[in-house]
Design a protein around this motif. Structure first.
Motif, PDB file in Angstrom:
ATOM      1  N   ASN A  65       1.197  -1.123   0.119  1.00  0.00           N
ATOM      2  CA  ASN A  65       0.508   0.147  -0.295  1.00  0.00           C
ATOM      3  C   ASN A  65       0.903   1.584   0.070  1.00  0.00           C
ATOM      4  O   ASN A  65       0.613   2.473   0.487  1.00  0.00           O
ATOM      5  CB  ASN A  65      -0.828   0.114   0.915  1.00  0.00           C
ATOM      6  N   GLY A  66       2.013   1.427  -1.011  1.00  0.00           N
ATOM      7  CA  GLY A  66       2.490   2.170  -0.575  1.00  0.00           C
ATOM      8  C   GLY A  66       3.764   2.440   0.875  1.00  0.00           C
ATOM      9  O   GLY A  66       3.600   4.276   0.784  1.00  0.00           O
ATOM     10  N   PHE A  67       3.775   1.459   1.263  1.00  0.00           N
ATOM     11  CA  PHE A  67       4.546   1.082   2.787  1.00  0.00           C
ATOM     12  C   PHE A  67       3.719   2.320   3.792  1.00  0.00           C
ATOM     13  O   PHE A  67       4.221   3.091   4.863  1.00  0.00           O
ATOM     14  CB  PHE A  67       5.995   1.671   2.389  1.00  0.00           C
ATOM     15  N   SER A  68       2.542   2.786   3.447  1.00  0.00           N
ATOM     16  CA  SER A  68       1.604   3.001   4.412  1.00  0.00           C
ATOM     17  C   SER A  68       1.875   2.477   5.477  1.00  0.00           C
ATOM     18  O   SER A  68       1.641   3.887   6.539  1.00  0.00           O
ATOM     19  CB  SER A  68      -0.041   3.559   3.752  1.00  0.00           C
ATOM     20  N   ASP A  69       1.633   1.603   5.347  1.00  0.00           N
ATOM     21  CA  ASP A  69       1.560   0.734   6.951  1.00  0.00           C
ATOM     22  C   ASP A  69       2.887   1.358   8.246  1.00  0.00           C
ATOM     23  O   ASP A  69       2.851   1.171   9.033  1.00  0.00           O
ATOM     24  CB  ASP A  69       1.221  -0.949   6.631  1.00  0.00           C
ATOM     25  N   VAL A  70       3.547   0.622   7.347  1.00  0.00           N
ATOM     26  CA  VAL A  70       5.019   0.668   7.843  1.00  0.00           C
ATOM     27  C   VAL A  70       5.266   2.341   8.450  1.00  0.00           C
ATOM     28  O   VAL A  70       5.937   2.354   9.716  1.00  0.00           O
ATOM     29  CB  VAL A  70       5.884   0.608   7.170  1.00  0.00           C
TER      30      VAL A  70
END
Length: 462
Positions: free
Chosen positions: A125-130
């Motif tokens: 998800n575009g590294f949104s969770d990271v």
């Protein structure tokens, strides 16, 4: 005593009096508070710190904020895990129903039942969770440091109020000693006037001086009561309970003079101030917030797996046979590419950037405040140190001057005005010395507070 006093009274009167006396004694035995005043609760400085850390509302709110940040970290961490769900649907169809087996049409009602278990997970998800997880973790670290600074602030506030209270206690002691000395001098002058060694005007003036000393004692006691009420409010104690705040006297304090260097103090403050460290974590969290906002520009990829079966009343076979015959599952990927989201991603990114810029400005503001606070505390400590030296010299000089004036007055070589002025100078010098001693302790703790090294468990005097 009642029997002795009632001797000679008529017997009915004595019996009635004895009956009333017994009632009074029984009442006192049932309510000992009538004859014995409520014992004051003693509170030491360490206990006052403990009570403040337990009851302070601002500190409790800060602790709740830390707990909230901890929950947020747990939520963001859980976003990396796949979900798992079980679903079931049951319905009845009326009217013309088409049998899926032979495509016959009937007007009978048909019951359907299906069950399904599925799981999905975010692949990309575009590294949104990271970024969101890192942001929550940094915010938690910042709130934890803010809580620690709040504890230091509570301790410092209690310390300030407690020091003010025990300073007022010392002022009461000085005024009591002054009042006793003035009363003794009044007796001495009264004897001089009786033998004609002093004019009557000296007696009147000394009576006025003794009354003024009594007034000063009352004012000192009132100032102590106000300081006590302020401390009770700070500790959020029951105002209907009597308290006795116990602290070491100033003579027991280790009034050692510390040698401070301003550059070292500034360096220590920038290394240890938890509010400064908390703001640095907030800046790093704001950076992760920008990354999380920008992630919406990227496509999202998801994966899902499911497995289930179904049953229909129009088919042949029992419930378990149909479920066994028609069971199956599937695996699949999904991809979503953002094309136009009404400028939502752009606006969210700009808002995150504004929050980041504001966090940097707040960091600059905190650094400036720390520099000013440390510098001011350093200069105040230097001034207090010199004031203590001057106050000690003044007390010694005022004491010698008072002794000399008393001896000269006793032999008639000094006037009453000179003696009164000498005593007033001595009382003023003694009060200034006590104030300077407590100010030195306070300024030392103030430096520790501004440096961020104030230990809540450390006693006031060592």
């Amino acid at each position: 005593p009642f029997l002795v006093m009632s001797h000679g009274l008529p017997a009915p009167v004595r019996r009635f009096g004895l009956f009333v006396l017994l009632l009074v004694l029984v009442g006192f035995s049932l309510n000992p508070g009538v004859v014995q005043a409520q014992e004051a609760r003693q509170i030491t400085f360490n206990e006052a710190i403990r009570l403040a850390l337990e009851k302070n509302i601002t500190l409790k709110q800060s602790a709740i904020a830390v707990e909230q940040r901890s929950i947020a970290v747990s939520q963001r961490r859980a976003a990396f895990l796949p979900d798992l769900s079980v679903s079931s649907r049951a319905n009845r169809n009326f009217g013309r129903v088409v049998d899926p087996n032979d495509f016959t049409v009937s007007n009978e009602s048909v019951d359907f039942l299906d069950a399904d278990i599925g799981s999905s997970i975010n692949v990309f998800n575009g590294f949104s969770d990271v970024a969101s997880f890192k942001e929550a973790k940094l915010q938690y670290e910042a709130s934890d440091l803010t809580y620690e600074r709040s504890r230091q602030t509570v301790v410092f506030t209690v310390m300030s109020n407690f020091l003010d209270l025990i300073e007022q206690q010392e002022q009461i002691r000085i005024q009591e000693e002054n009042l006793e000395a003035q009363q003794q001098l009044l007796l001495q002058i009264d004897e001089f006037v009786n033998v004609g060694a002093r004019p009557i005007s000296d007696l009147y003036q000394q009576q006025a001086a003794a009354a003024n000393a009594e007034l000063n004692l009352l004012n000192a006691q009132r100032a102590y009561q106000l300081s006590e009420a302020n401390l009770i409010q700070t500790l959020q104690l029951d105002p209907f309970v009597q308290y006795a705040f116990v602290a070491p006297s100033v003579e027991e304090a280790n009034l050692s003079i510390e040698e401070y260097a301003l550059p070292n103090l500034l360096q220590t403050a920038f290394q240890n101030r938890s509010d400064l460290q908390a703001q640095e974590f907030n800046i790093r969290a704001a950076q992760q917030g920008i990354r999380a906002a920008r992630a919406s520009y990227w496509p999202t990829v998801g994966f899902r797996a499911s497995y289930g079966s179904e049953w229909a009343s129009s088919r042949d076979g029992s419930l378990f046979n149909q479920f066994d015959a028609r069971r199956g599952g599937g695996l699949g990927f999904s991809i979503s590419v953002p094309l136009f989201d009404r400028f939502g991603t752009r606006n969210n990114t700009q808002l995150a950037q504004v929050q980041f810029n504001n966090a940097r400005l707040e960091l600059d503001n905190i650094q400036q405040n720390i520099a000013v606070q440390v510098r001011q505390a350093y200069l105040d400590y230097e001034t207090t140190e010199k004031s203590l030296e001057v106050a000690q010299k003044q007390v010694r000089a005022a004491e010698l001057a008072l002794e000399a004036s008393q001896e000269r007055y006793n032999v008639g070589a000094a006037t009453f005005v000179e003696l009164s002025q000498s005593r007033a100078d001595f009382v003023q010098a003694a009060g200034d010395l006590v104030r300077a001693q407590y100010n030195l302790v306070f300024q030392e703790k103030l430096i520790e507070y501004y440096l961020g090294v104030l230990d809540p468990s450390k006693p006031l005097f060592e």
